[in-house]
Design a protein around this motif. Sequence first.
Motif, PDB file in Angstrom:
ATOM      1  N   SER A   1      19.867 -49.635  -2.706  1.00 53.95           N
ATOM      2  CA  SER A   1      20.672 -48.321  -1.649  1.00 53.95           C
ATOM      3  C   SER A   1      20.170 -46.995  -1.485  1.00 53.95           C
ATOM      4  CB  SER A   1      21.488 -48.025  -3.150  1.00 53.95           C
ATOM      5  OG  SER A   1      20.463 -46.846  -4.283  1.00 53.95           O
ATOM      6  N   THR A  56      21.512 -55.507   0.640  1.00 50.85           N
ATOM      7  CA  THR A  56      20.448 -54.055   1.347  1.00 50.85           C
ATOM      8  C   THR A  56      21.559 -53.597   2.946  1.00 50.85           C
ATOM      9  OG1 THR A  56      19.695 -55.862   3.494  1.00 50.85           O
ATOM     10  CG2 THR A  56      18.744 -55.293   1.129  1.00 50.85           C
ATOM     11  N   LEU A 100      27.705 -53.240 -14.247  1.00 53.11           N
ATOM     12  CA  LEU A 100      26.647 -53.970 -13.795  1.00 53.11           C
ATOM     13  C   LEU A 100      25.596 -53.501 -14.707  1.00 53.11           C
ATOM     14  CD1 LEU A 100      25.285 -52.357  -9.904  1.00 53.11           C
ATOM     15  CD2 LEU A 100      27.154 -53.531 -10.806  1.00 53.11           C
ATOM     16  N   SER A 147      28.127 -50.392   0.443  1.00 56.81           N
ATOM     17  CA  SER A 147      27.687 -51.798   1.385  1.00 56.81           C
ATOM     18  C   SER A 147      28.870 -51.604   2.415  1.00 56.81           C
ATOM     19  CB  SER A 147      27.144 -52.851   0.474  1.00 56.81           C
ATOM     20  OG  SER A 147      27.013 -52.033  -0.573  1.00 56.81           O
ATOM     21  N   ASN A 157      30.744 -53.732 -10.121  1.00 55.72           N
ATOM     22  CA  ASN A 157      30.647 -55.120  -9.504  1.00 55.72           C
ATOM     23  C   ASN A 157      32.200 -54.886  -9.723  1.00 55.72           C
ATOM     24  OD1 ASN A 157      31.076 -56.792  -7.490  1.00 55.72           O
ATOM     25  ND2 ASN A 157      29.836 -58.900  -8.511  1.00 55.72           N
ATOM     26  N   ARG A 189      21.278 -58.082  -7.607  1.00 55.43           N
ATOM     27  CA  ARG A 189      21.492 -56.559  -6.667  1.00 55.43           C
ATOM     28  C   ARG A 189      22.576 -56.179  -5.493  1.00 55.43           C
ATOM     29  NH1 ARG A 189      19.724 -58.016  -1.092  1.00 55.43           N
ATOM     30  NH2 ARG A 189      19.603 -60.557  -1.325  1.00 55.43           N
ATOM     31  N   ILE A 190      22.639 -55.238  -5.306  1.00 56.08           N
ATOM     32  CA  ILE A 190      23.816 -54.990  -3.851  1.00 56.08           C
ATOM     33  C   ILE A 190      23.008 -55.645  -2.504  1.00 56.08           C
ATOM     34  CG2 ILE A 190      24.208 -53.048  -4.740  1.00 56.08           C
ATOM     35  CD1 ILE A 190      22.611 -50.972  -3.139  1.00 56.08           C
ATOM     36  N   ARG A 240      29.258 -57.736  -1.187  1.00 54.45           N
ATOM     37  CA  ARG A 240      28.194 -56.606  -2.305  1.00 54.45           C
ATOM     38  C   ARG A 240      28.700 -57.239  -3.276  1.00 54.45           C
ATOM     39  NH1 ARG A 240      29.656 -53.455  -6.251  1.00 54.45           N
ATOM     40  NH2 ARG A 240      27.939 -51.292  -5.949  1.00 54.45           N
ATOM     41  N   SER A 252      19.709 -52.315  -8.082  1.00 60.53           N
ATOM     42  CA  SER A 252      20.847 -51.877  -7.091  1.00 60.53           C
ATOM     43  C   SER A 252      20.363 -50.069  -6.636  1.00 60.53           C
ATOM     44  CB  SER A 252      22.153 -51.475  -7.526  1.00 60.53           C
ATOM     45  OG  SER A 252      22.093 -52.789  -7.824  1.00 60.53           O
ATOM     46  N   GLN A 278      20.530 -55.184 -12.923  1.00 56.48           N
ATOM     47  CA  GLN A 278      21.543 -54.767 -11.276  1.00 56.48           C
ATOM     48  C   GLN A 278      21.707 -52.986 -11.251  1.00 56.48           C
ATOM     49  OE1 GLN A 278      25.250 -56.650 -13.007  1.00 56.48           O
ATOM     50  NE2 GLN A 278      24.835 -58.690 -11.240  1.00 56.48           N
ATOM     51  N   THR A 338      27.107 -61.004  -3.499  1.00 50.72           N
ATOM     52  CA  THR A 338      25.286 -60.539  -3.488  1.00 50.72           C
ATOM     53  C   THR A 338      24.748 -59.830  -4.624  1.00 50.72           C
ATOM     54  OG1 THR A 338      25.179 -59.874  -1.633  1.00 50.72           O
ATOM     55  CG2 THR A 338      23.422 -59.822  -2.090  1.00 50.72           C
ATOM     56  N   LEU A 339      25.820 -59.214  -5.604  1.00 48.86           N
ATOM     57  CA  LEU A 339      25.251 -59.031  -7.101  1.00 48.86           C
ATOM     58  C   LEU A 339      25.077 -59.913  -8.046  1.00 48.86           C
ATOM     59  CD1 LEU A 339      26.666 -55.739  -7.493  1.00 48.86           C
ATOM     60  CD2 LEU A 339      24.891 -55.933  -7.801  1.00 48.86           C
TER      61      LEU A 339
END
Lengths: 539, 424
Positions: free
Chosen positions: A411, A81, A399, A496, A538, A78-79, A69, A407, A403, A72-73
């Motif tokens: 989500s 998938t 964030l 996540s 984050n 972004r978070i 997580r 996100s 973001q 990726t952020l």
Amino acid sequence: MNLDGDLTMKYFRFSILLFLFGVSVIRANEGLLAPDTPLEKVIDHYISKSWQEKNITPAKNCDDSVWLRRVTLDLNGRIPTLKEAQDFAKDSNVNKRQLAIERLMKSDCYHRHLARELDITLMAGQRSGLLDYLTKATAQNLSWEKIFKELILADDSDASKKGVSDFLKTRIKDLDRLTNDVSVAFFGINVSCAQCHDHPLVADWKQDHFYGMKSFFSRTYEVGDFLAEREYGVVKFLPNKGQEKQANFMFLTGKTVTPPGLTEPSKEELKKEKELLEKLKKNKERPPQAKFSTRALLIETALAGKEKEFFARNMVNRVWNRLFGFGLVMPLDQMHSENPPSHPELIDWLARDFSAKGYDISRLVKGMVSSKLYGLSSRYEGGSVPVSKDFAFARLKPLLPMQMGVSLKISNQVVYTGDLEKKFEELERSGRGLADQFPIPGEDFQIGVTEALFFSNSARFASEAIPEGTDKLVHAMMALPSLEDRAEVAVWSVLSRQPSQDEKTVVAGYLKKHGPDSKDACKQVIWSLVSSPEFRFNY
Amino acid sequence: MSNRQFCGSMEHFVSRRGFIGSAAGLSIGSFLGQKTVAEEIKKQGKSVIMLWLAGGASQLETWDPKPGAVTGGPFRSIQTSTPGIQISELMPKMAARLKDTCIIRSLNTKNADHGSGAQLMMRGRRDDAALKFPDLGSVIARELGKPDSPVPDYVSFYLQTEGRNFAGSGFLGARYGPMELSKEAMPENVSRLDQISLEDFHDRQALRDLWSKNFSMGRNSGVLASHEQAYLRVNGLMDSKKLFDVTKESQKTRDKYGPTQFAEQVLIARRLAEAGVPFVRVGRAWWDSHGQNFETHQELVPELDHVMATLLDDLAERGMLKNTMVITLSEFGRTPSINASLGRDHFASAWSCSISGCGVVGGSVYGKTDAKGDKVAEGEIGAARLFATIYKALGINPQKNYYVGSRPVPLTDPGTEPVKEVLA
């Protein structure tokens, strides 16, 4: 814990060797770890060395889900998938973290996110065409040096460079602001104090520095929609002691350079210039380029010799701050002798490397996220909590607006069809409206109640952040007969990670109480997750 | 009292939420500084209501008339309740109850541009190249607000369009920004959506608290605390919705204030101050009388006079005047000279404002302009000293430092003295 057993031993042996030969180990450039040492190893070496010296026990390592997580952020804005998160947790490949870094850095999300980060550094949230330019520049992997040159030269005559001049254009009416913003964004130095007086605390900054930096921009002006530069002109200022004086063209280090054109033109020449300008303005024509540009002179000066250290150290510190949540020098705009870095050798090494390897931001980013340090938990459960500059645990990073916006969209997006990259771009676009509701976090950021009220009571939030549709989370939850399974997919999709059994029981209980057939109950569960700090930061 | 911990000393008399708040404050380091208990006690329960006359009200038709001078215009001056002090005949009610008000007639703020003038008079100084300063409302919110307050700490009514958007919390950040009421007199997002029942709303919050509690374990951070604090304040702020509902006041009280939008908002401001909101600004626009200055003021000043006098009476009756400060202020005043359209233009060299109630000498005038009102003749002050005086009257040290990074930023520029003659 030692992040770097091997290297410490090598360093130790090396020191002994030097000792035996009667050479003392000095902390100068030559005392730094070898230039070809992998960047991540250098980070872990110097950080764990400082823990040993201070007798600090760092936090435990974070688990794979938290790490994915986080990265990726940081790399894609972004978070993960639902699928990315679950696949990564299941993946037994020992190199999966390195593979994930490579995958994320190849995605177009990486370039767009990096461009947005740079845009925040340069424009602090002010909308301009610069983001378009930066998005193209990062997609082409332009070096920070190249971007700096292009922004300061601000030549937008080539249509592919549209927006490149906006850093200057948005500031050209206020040269004092331009001077300070350039110093802050590119060199990590806030010289605004020295505008009115020599800096009260820092011997490095005198009025001469402020007006010296201003001199490089003083010949630049606007003609209609274009920027132009004169071939003459100097800055004069009234020091707080003594008579008015003419500023030297002086860089922040005190280095002065002498461009041509230090004398004022004759009245005749000025008249001619005025006529030309009026004509250009009327015809909306681009003014001719100056034969000698003092902005080009600034670039040349700033990137040569010892001067270039400011440029390199500033970006190293900014990237570090972005990934570790706290700079090696804090505040970011106070990189001067009275405010030393927390890890001088580390920043020295990184700056040397950054400059030697062509100011490649992605190289820095990759090295930092590959370090063991990057994988520490943000939870610190020891006795006394070490201070931020010890980097003994991961800092919470609120964030950024985009973001948050993207996100929130991801989500709720459980089904992806077609080209994934295109889908991400689409989600970024659709998340922009939500993103606009969030402020850009700075140092000492606080979250206001407006945000909590927006989450709690806004019809727009309810429909945009927790949408319905067959590819959405609400639908996926409703399709599962088991209430615990619903809890599981919701936590995976929003946070996540795998929920604990306790968490599943609580959520299942909630769904049971509020009606197993109730879509609204599912939405309430999702709301509780997206409004939680675990989503907001984050970590 | 179950959530209070009291060990006997004043320092430790803090509520649970108060403690979370102060922990949040401390973790952002020297930024907020240490408040002494004495300072705290002194500031308790104080509020400011600012009547912001956007566009620039004329000092000559309000606090500093010059009848008989070539610049004087058609209106007379009348005697106030303080012997020797006269104000415009357009303000008979304030003339009769000047006892709680100090008029300042000697502002020279040097900026006669709407935008930057409004920024200056809302912040007490100009932004510098690197720093955006917080406005008065944000500083008061920061200084007099409580972290866990169930009511907002800075409310700004600004329903008219003229001269909007000059307020802001600057480097203090979103936490101290205004709750802006620019579309209607009810704040945004304080009403529960129809689609969720009250029970579900609370259950959903409880579920959220659970995630939050788990996450917060072993994580200590100022920004995390502020996130929690924000959610803790939601229900209180939703309850405070009733404060914005003017129909909750008796008809008698509403009749006293009168039926205008400005009057109703000032009445709401009083309700907010009574409930502990530290700063409320009510914007009243359309003072920018480049043409027909006298008709404009003949229409606007009596309304201001009536509403302000009613507010001061109301505050006095409720025993609130000692702790509530009422300020009338604009971005600048208007030229003594009268232009060809019988208007008065922008003028920042010699103009007036007023401070009533908390901490000031009532029934008094500070400063003086010359015979025609062109220049300040005595007691000239700028925005900085005005702000220092306001802070001091509220028990806030005007030289207190905030820290932006490592840079100390005092509330008013170094060496700025409050005006002693204004302070009670």
